[in-house]
Design an enzyme around this catalytic site. Structure first.
Site, short mmCIF file in Angstrom:
data_model
loop_
_atom_site.label_atom_id
_atom_site.label_comp_id
_atom_site.label_asym_id
_atom_site.label_seq_id
_atom_site.Cartn_x
_atom_site.Cartn_y
_atom_site.Cartn_z
N HIS A 363 -23.03 27.21 -18.47
CA HIS A 363 -24.36 27.09 -17.86
C HIS A 363 -25.40 26.70 -18.91
O HIS A 363 -26.17 25.75 -18.70
CB HIS A 363 -24.76 28.40 -17.20
N GLU A 364 -25.42 27.41 -20.01
CA GLU A 364 -26.46 27.13 -21.02
C GLU A 364 -26.23 25.77 -21.67
O GLU A 364 -27.19 25.05 -21.97
CB GLU A 364 -26.49 28.24 -22.08
N GLU A 386 -32.77 24.67 -13.20
CA GLU A 386 -31.71 25.66 -13.02
C GLU A 386 -30.70 25.24 -11.95
O GLU A 386 -29.50 25.47 -12.09
CB GLU A 386 -32.31 27.02 -12.65
N TYR A 449 -31.65 28.74 -8.66
CA TYR A 449 -30.25 28.54 -9.04
C TYR A 449 -29.38 28.08 -7.87
O TYR A 449 -28.48 27.26 -8.06
CB TYR A 449 -29.67 29.84 -9.60
#
Length: 621
Positions: A363-364, A386, A449
């Protein structure tokens, strides 16, 4: 021949204009050189900065602004009050003085003592050699310039400041729960962002950021026993601990000097701890990936080793699907309170099982595209950041970690289900709301998200998956190292597909209207459909006949002014596709007449239409 050349030139000019950026586009630029002297025993440091700021706008600037994020970690700050007044505060940032059934939240910031708080105190500031007037207001430093920075001019700022690192509460801090000494995020006075909308001066209340692109040259003086992980590329690996077996640590007065450089990023992070170890590997595309973590157990060490290998595969996967990763390095550093992206680096908590560790790293690292390659304004368009990042993460996770191979239909169905729950909860607010202003963290996180992922995946349903894939790559080509808006992404999708998308982006982003279609019934081989929701959509309708054959009816929406091409999903293999007359949003009813006896009717068998009530999307006769 001349006529052919003129025709070709005309075609190229038209093609370029189709994909041109906004007329008159400009952006500011920064060039930081910082020298930091750290006292690890008091968690304080002295900073010295030279900043070159290029005003590429058409306006002269008589004032500029810096963010002083560490000032948020003080009793009485806006972040402190936000934690005390939101109904579902972040558990990492609060203490529950009540019970699980009847919680009574207390802001952890409110209990900080003077030696635990965070602060950044600017001591001196000169602009082009002349003293400037400045004042601090919360987490914003307002600077009145001795002379305005003219349009097209570059000014040089010289600043000194003192800082104290707060207890680890959110992203940045000392002594994390996992024992990391220093997680240094939002640690330097950061030039605020200025663009067509003016200055972006959001007080720091725990959400995210926007900043100009620039170059960083950061020197850190810290105890010689510490290992540092950071953004950018380490310039002196032979003089410090951890990065090279042949290193002989050079130190003066017990301190080693670390120097990192990075180009064309818009945030810089570092973390330090004497227990850190460093590992590295290189992707097939040539990205050097570093892991910097505490090997607290054999299991943790094995997980990080596995995660490093998968991280290199991740960069190769994303470079193919979303555009080449343009920097030489990426560092995955244990620290912080969860996971947070920065320029060419991330801080993540490390004591996780392997699935969780790989997931947070993916994700990051995906934020390297949807945030750091495209300097998205996360304070305004958090879902663009996001949501699209989560979409990238999920595609990569299913292929690399779960090894599913080719992914068909809807790979982010879990995000759809979370969005449905939000949409029916009464807590949904429009995605266009400024990120800081959501009434609940639940509403914010699910729309950012999850609904953000839905927007991306459902766009593929509207324009076709192949066109969506092309849109991502063309958007990369046009907007890398710039600050695009969602409208810029929409324009690329429209140019690629030839489909008008104004209605979709407007209604799905700016309202909380929902999509809800249903099959009313079948009478004399006529299928009755109804739009029960507030957003009209194109419809894929799969009809299975009594004789065993199938037919896919495609009903475009009139507002699209175009049609998506046939898609090559396995569920449609060998299925006849029939394009019907368009359906317009002012008529809630639509009929489909077929020529054979029907066995089953299904609205959107690919499950990409975000229908909040799908119980009437399938009818078996």
């Amino acid at each position: 021949m001349i006529q052919k050349f003129i025709s070709l030139l005309s075609f190229l000019l038209v093609s370029c204009s189709l994909f041109a950026q906004r007329p008159g586009y400009w952006q500011q630029a920064v060039d930081y050189k910082m020298d930091i002297d750290v006292n690890e025993s008091t968690f304080q440091y002295a900073g010295n900065m030279t900043l070159k700021y290029s005003n590429n706008s058409s306006r002269a600037l008589s004032k500029v602004y810096f963010h002083l994020y560490l000032n948020a970690f003080q009793p009485g700050s806006m972040m402190d009050y936000r934690l005390s007044n939101i109904s579902d505060p972040d558990a990492r940032m609060t203490n529950n003085l009540g019970t699980k059934e009847k919680p009574q939240y207390q802001s952890r910031i409110a209990t900080l003592t003077p030696d635990q708080i965070g602060y950044q105190k600017v001591k001196s500031l000169r602009v082009n050699g002349t003293d400037a007037t400045f004042k601090t207001d919360g987490t914003i430093l307002e600077v009145t310039l001795p002379r305005a920075i003219a349009a097209g001019e570059t000014a040089t700022f010289e600043m000194t400041w003192d800082a104290q690192v707060p207890e680890q509460i959110r992203r940045t801090g000392r002594n994390s729960k996992e024992g990391v000494a220093l997680s240094m995020a939002q640690w330097y006075p950061k030039m605020a962002h200025f663009d067509d909308y003016g200055w972006h001066l959001d007080e720091y209340v725990a959400r995210e950021f926007i900043a100009p692109f620039g170059n960083f040259d950061v020197t850190i003086h810290i105890n010689k026993d510490y290992v540092v992980g950071a953004s950018g590329k380490l310039q002196n690996p032979l003089a410090v601990k951890g990065y090279n077996k042949k290193a002989k640590v050079q130190h003066k007065d017990g301190k080693a000097t670390w120097n990192f450089k990075a180009e064309n990023i818009h945030d810089f992070v570092w973390a330090a701890d004497p227990k850190f170890v460093v590992d590295s590997a290189k992707s097939q595309g040539g990205v050097s990936v570093y892991t910097v973590y505490i090997p607290s157990s054999a299991a943790v060490k094995e997980n990080w080793k596995t995660a490093l290998t998968m991280a290199t595969e991740f960069f190769d996967f994303c470079s193919t699907r979303f555009g080449a990763y343009p920097w030489p390095t990426y560092s995955i550093v244990q620290g912080g309170d969860g996971g947070m992206e920065y320029g060419t680096a991330t801080l993540v908590t490390g004591g996780r099982d392997i699935k969780s560790l790989v997931g947070v790293i993916f994700h990051e690292a995906a934020h390297s595209w949807y945030q750091h390659l495209f300097g998205i304004n996360e304070t305004v368009d958090e879902w663009f950041d996001e949501g699209f990042t989560s979409y990238v993460e999920e595609l990569a996770f299913q292929q690399i970690f779960e090894k599913k191979g080719a992914i068909e239909t809807n790979p982010v169905i879990a995000a759809y289900r979370a969005y449905y729950k939000l949409a029916l909860s009464g807590k949904e607010e429009p995605m266009s709301l400024l990120a800081d202003y959501y009434n609940t963290n639940y509403g914010y996180s699910n729309q950012a998200y999850n609904k953000g992922q839905v927007l991306a995946q459902q766009l593929g349903y509207i324009i076709g998956q192949e066109n969506l894939d092309k849109t991502f790559l063309k958007f990369y080509e046009l907007w890398k190292f710039k600050h695009p808006t969602p409208n810029d992404f929409k324009r690329v999708a429209e140019d690629i597909s030839g489909i008008n998308l104004k209605w979709y982006f407007n209604l799905f982003i700016n309202t909380t209207r929902t999509i809800d279609y249903g099959i009313l019934g079948v009478n004399d081989n006529v299928i009755q459909l109804r739009n029960k929701g507030g957003i009209a959509m194109p419809i894929d309708l799969l009809v299975e006949y009594q004789d065993g054959s199938k037919e896919l009816f495609y009903i475009p929406l009139r507002e699209m002014r175009g049609e998506k091409p046939a898609e090559n999903f396995s569920i449609y293999q060998g299925v006849k596709r029939t394009v019907l007359e368009d359906w317009f949003w002012t008529n809630p009813l639509y009929q489909v007449k077929v020529g054979k006896a029907i066995k089953k009717v299904t609205i959107d068998p690919s499950l990409r239409l975000a229908d909040v009530e799908s119980s009437d999307n399938v009818l078996t006769l």
